[in-house]
Structures are given as C-alpha cells and as structure tokens.
Scaffold this motif. Sequence first.
Motif, mmCIF file in Angstrom:
data_model
loop_
_atom_site.group_PDB
_atom_site.id
_atom_site.type_symbol
_atom_site.label_atom_id
_atom_site.label_comp_id
_atom_site.label_asym_id
_atom_site.label_seq_id
_atom_site.Cartn_x
_atom_site.Cartn_y
_atom_site.Cartn_z
ATOM 1 N N GLU A 1 26.582 20.291 0.742
ATOM 2 C CA GLU A 1 25.799 19.559 -0.258
ATOM 3 C C GLU A 1 26.589 18.434 -0.905
ATOM 4 O O GLU A 1 26.058 17.670 -1.708
ATOM 5 C CB GLU A 1 25.268 20.518 -1.329
ATOM 6 N N GLY A 2 27.880 18.338 -0.583
ATOM 7 C CA GLY A 2 28.689 17.255 -1.162
ATOM 8 C C GLY A 2 28.899 17.410 -2.654
ATOM 9 O O GLY A 2 28.974 16.417 -3.380
ATOM 10 N N CYS A 3 28.998 18.641 -3.138
ATOM 11 C CA CYS A 3 29.172 18.873 -4.580
ATOM 12 C C CYS A 3 30.439 18.192 -5.110
ATOM 13 O O CYS A 3 30.489 17.736 -6.250
ATOM 14 C CB CYS A 3 29.250 20.370 -4.864
ATOM 15 N N PHE A 4 31.466 18.116 -4.206
ATOM 16 C CA PHE A 4 32.761 17.573 -4.619
ATOM 17 C C PHE A 4 32.714 16.077 -4.898
ATOM 18 O O PHE A 4 33.679 15.526 -5.408
ATOM 19 C CB PHE A 4 33.823 17.872 -3.553
ATOM 20 N N TYR A 5 31.624 15.397 -4.535
ATOM 21 C CA TYR A 5 31.547 13.978 -4.874
ATOM 22 C C TYR A 5 31.329 13.775 -6.374
ATOM 23 O O TYR A 5 31.584 12.702 -6.902
ATOM 24 C CB TYR A 5 30.416 13.298 -4.099
ATOM 25 N N CYS A 6 30.828 14.801 -7.044
ATOM 26 C CA CYS A 6 30.558 14.672 -8.480
ATOM 27 C C CYS A 6 31.375 15.637 -9.336
ATOM 28 O O CYS A 6 31.467 15.447 -10.545
ATOM 29 C CB CYS A 6 29.086 14.919 -8.774
ATOM 30 N N HIS A 7 31.879 16.706 -8.726
ATOM 31 C CA HIS A 7 32.619 17.701 -9.507
ATOM 32 C C HIS A 7 34.043 17.805 -8.986
ATOM 33 O O HIS A 7 34.256 18.080 -7.800
ATOM 34 C CB HIS A 7 31.953 19.077 -9.415
ATOM 35 N N SER A 8 35.005 17.630 -9.878
ATOM 36 C CA SER A 8 36.395 17.825 -9.483
ATOM 37 C C SER A 8 36.718 19.303 -9.552
ATOM 38 O O SER A 8 35.971 20.102 -10.117
ATOM 39 C CB SER A 8 37.314 17.040 -10.416
#
Lengths: 476, 217
Positions: free
Chosen positions: B67-74
Amino acid sequence: MDEKINYDNEIVRKFVLATLLWGVVSLLIGVIIAFQMIFPEVNVHPWLSFGRLRPVHTNGIIFGFTGGAIFATIYYAVPRLLKTPMWSSALANVQFWMFNLTIVLAALSLMAGFTQSKEYAELEWPIDLLIVVWWVILAVNFIMTLKNRKEKHIYVAVWFLFSMIITIAVLYLVNNAAIPVSLTKSYSIYSGVIDANIHWWYGHNAVAFFLTTPLLAMMYYYLPKHTRLPIFSHRISIIHFWSLIFLYIWAGPHHLLYSPVPNWLQTVGMLFSLMLIAPSWGGMLNGFLTLTQAKEKLRTDATLKFILVSLTFYGMSTLEGPLMAIRDVNSLSHYTDWTIGHVHAGGLGWVHGICAASIYYLVPRLWNTNLHSEKLAETHFWVSTVGILLYVVSMWVSGVTEGLMWRAVDAAGNLQYPSWVEIVNELFPYRLVRALGGVLFLSGFIIMIVNVLKTIKTAGSGYKPVDLREGVKASA
Amino acid sequence: MTPWYEKLSKKVEDNAFKLGLWTTIAILVGGLIEIPPLFLQGSVKKIDNVKPYSALELAGRDVYQEEGCFYCHSQMIRPFKWETDRWDPTRSYGDTPYSKAGEYVYDHPFLWGSKRIGPDLAHEAALRGSDAWQVKHLIDPRETSPDSIMPAYPHLFESDNLVDPEGIQDRMNALKTIGVPYSEQEIQGAAAIVKGKTKGDALVAYLLKLGRDTKQK
C-alpha cells in the motif's frame, strides 16, 4: 558535415515522442496525488490510492520522461559528436521497445502493489532484470560507437553520458540485490541500517547520474549548437566533470542524518555534500557564461529562456541541497514538504528546463520543418515557470511551517501542537497552491505537446534556421 | 602554459578506454569507503529483545509495503526532545527513546520513509496499541481522526481479501536464507496461523509489533 554520414533520426524521433507521452502521463499522476493530499476523497480506487500512485509518478518522471530525453540525446548527439552513426540501429530499436515495455510494466505493477519499497528502486526483480538487459544493450552500442568514432577528441557531453551508463549500472546492481519469493515479490538482501545506507547511496546518485550528469551532457550539446557559439570554458568542464563524479557518490548519507546510521558516515555525507557546491556551480557557471555570449537572443528565444531558467534552478538546488545536508538545517527540513519543494526545484526547474530546450531544438531538425509556433513555446515557458514558482515557494513555506510546528514548545516546555491533524490543517492552503502550480505546469507541458504535434504535421517542409533576435528578419 | 590537469585530461579524453576506466575508479571510491564498513561485525549493535516478525506480522508488513504506507509514515524517530516527546509521551522507552540500529536488524527492506505526511509509526504499539482503534482507523481514518488526509482502506478487511497461507511460508523461507532466524517449526506452523486472516488483520498485527519489543513499560 552532417549530411555525409547517414545518421538514424528515426530512433531519435521515437524517443522524443516517448518522452512526451511518459512526461504528460507522469505529470498528470503528480497532479492527482497533489490533490489527494488535500482531498482524501480523490483516493477513488485501491489501485489509484496515494501510496500506489506516488511511485508511478516518481518512476514515470525519472525513468520514463527524463530517460526518454536522455536516450534521444544519446542517439542524436553521440553519433554527431563522434562523427559516426550508432554502431547498431537494430540494438537501439530493441532498447527503445524494451524501455517502453519497462515503463508500462512499471506503472501496472506499482499500481497492483508489487514493490520492493525502496524509493526510485521500487520495481520488482523481473522488471529489474529487463532493465539490466536493455542497459547492457545500450552500453554495448554506446561503447562500440565510441570505438568506431571518426573524431579523435571525445567531447565533454560524451563523458557525462558515459559516466551515467557506468555508474547507474553499478548502483542498480548493488541496491536491487534481493531474494525472490515469487514473480511479484522479493526481499532486499540487506536489512535495517545497512539497507538504508546502500539505498541512499543509490538514491542520491540516481539524482546525480540520471538527473544531473546526462542533463549536463544535454546542456553541453544543445546550448552551443543552438547558439552556434562555443562552450565558454573547456577547462571548467574538465575540472567540474571529474570533481562532480568523484564527490557525488559520497553524499548519500545526508539522507540519513540523525538516524541510527553511524555518526562518522553522516558527517562524511554532510561534508561531501558541501563540497559538491563547487563542481555543481562550475557546471552552472560554464552554462551561464556560454549563454551570456548569446544574450541578445534571450529576450526572444524560448529555447534559451528554458536553458536560462533551468541553469538558475540548477544553481539554486545545488546550493539548497548542500545547505539541507547540514545537520542543523536538516533537523528542520527533513521529513517535511521542504524536501519535496527542493526536489521539484530540481525536477521541474532544472530537468524539465533542459529537456524542453532539447525537444525544441530537436523537433524541427528531426522532422525537417520549422517549429509550428515560437509563440506557443513562449507560452509554455511562462506558464511552466509560474507553475514552478507556485509549487516551489508553497512547498518551502509549507515545509518550514510544519518543521517549526513539530518542534514548537510552550512556556512549560510541552509540545505546542501535539495534534498531528492540527498541523495538517495548517498546511492545507500551501498544498492547495502546490496542486494549482502543478496544474499550471501540466498545462504548459500540454501546450508543448500540441506545438510539437502541429510541427510534425508539416514534416518534410524543410528546416530553415531562424534568427530570433529582435529586428532580424532574414534567416541566418 | 597548459596546466597539469589539462595535460592529464588530454591523455584521458582522447582515449575511450582510459576515460571509462578512470570514470569507474572515480565513482567507486566513495561507495567502497562508505558501504563495506557497515558489514563489519559489531557495527550494528544488537538489542536482545528485538524478535523477527511473526507470520501474521510479516504478512502485514508486506501489506504495508504494497500500500506504500512508508511514503507518508516514517519509522525512524530522531534524537530530539520534540520528537521523543511526541512519540513517547509516557516515557515507555527509557532514557533514550529514539530509534536505534538494533531495532531494524530484521527489516528487509528498511521502511524508515523520507517524508512525514502522517505521523511516525516506530512506537505505534505503545501509542495506539488497541486492535479496535487500528481497525476503525484503517476502515475510515476520519472516524477516529477528524480531518485526517489518509486514504481509507476498507477493502483490506473484506472477507475475500485474505493473506495467502502457502505464500507466507515461502516468504519466511526466503528471509531465513538471508539470515532471519526463523525455526522450521515457526515456518511449518505459519500457514495455519494466517489462514482466514484478512490483509487488514495482518496489517494491524504488524502495526502493533512496531515498537513492541523495545517498549520497557
């Protein structure tokens, strides 16, 4: 001279068209994700949610758009600089189709959620292998053309392209090392801090060797060709080439300041980033000083305007980047919209500027006709420049605002803004302006496409160089 | 007079082989000095409590990647008071509640992220440690956090959006070959553990693993 050697213009035409196609698609996705960040309802489908589309945007712009323009330049400029056709037209065509297949597969697989999850190295291993194949094809063709050259001297543009071919191969192979589980899933063989360090060694140098050195090659080729004046200083180009490629590689750890990566590494990354100002500005100055030799054309020539603005943003980003690599500045800028502003000053300003100038140089020559409308090119220039400014300035303000809000404490020493959403709400207007800047920029790009397509309609009517200086009517 | 570097350069710039060779040398030096030292023993300090991801947590980590969560959450808290105050307000992580190298030894790949559009998640287990909250938030972020700009993920909890039980064993085996210490027993039992779980369940399990091993109270 050019007429005597049978250069393959067809492959260049194809790459120019691919550049325009991947450019407009990737920019459109950029605009969509900009709106998703202010209106979450724009996440309309699992395949089109922000987390899936962001890598399509970044990979599409870096590898699709910029890659297309770089390869067009390789197939146009390198044979002309070396006074021999490319070694193999067939291999060039194979590379063209494999390149486009890669971009299509990249977009589809990323939207489907197949990802290695390393920024700008997201593509899963089967696509990585496909890229390795066509990169080797490109390298062989390039090296054989060098070998067969009829011109003894190798011009600086060719050095920069050569450095890209070599370095991207090294970076790509090391950073993408992964253990496959299935066709669509793999795990990086490195873990944690080691993975982070290797990844940003790659990531930073993708910026260096995909978005900088080949673009400098384009500047060194198209600018003197367009103005028909020599490059200002060969001596500067020697010094800045070698120092740039040597220093850039070290700068990766500035992406990892204050992280658990060892301190010495962070300090080395910071120091080399600061040193990078010198060779970066060497290139910028060489460009500017070449440009000033033709300054009487600047008022009226959109191609030169793009180069001027491009070099301005190059100089600005290559000063801003090192400043952001200083620990204290980074403590404020890291993780914020400032970084996004910085990237787009480089991307929309520098990369697109040189690419647009290249396209305006190439299209009339490739289709043997004159540009449909200089006026539209001028419109493209102004619309995109205003778009860039709205984008970059709003992201600066947004980034500094959030950075300051994260660290703000009240008189008792407690966080002044403990609620994350409160900070997000504060950023809404800036992010709205950013999205509008993106819309403007996209509109400018579409204007260029219209102009190019209308030019192609008159293909074969004969290209006549035009002197765009005010008051000069006759063609030179 | 021609300066020395120009004479040197003359030798290189008219010779394609030398140009390629010196370019290669120039671009290798930095990486050779910066990368191999990290592989030396002891450069990453181990933390005994940090355990590999369980089958369900690993499946959740894969969803997090998809889901690409790491693009918004560090997932990396820097050593600043304003960061540790925000992500460890109850001082559950001792005197140095920022991120350490040893926390990430089983992270293939690292997921630190480069941008905080949403908050950091490295201490999620301590900050929002309830399943119910996580599920509610993923299904509709605006229900738990009004004005949130996060996309909604209701589809992850649909009954036909399941974790693949056989696939998870392959994944654990792959990780085992690159050094994650899964036992045969754990891998054998993995399919049964994830069977019938939705991707959303797995994601929540993963989120609740973030910061759980290093939490001190």
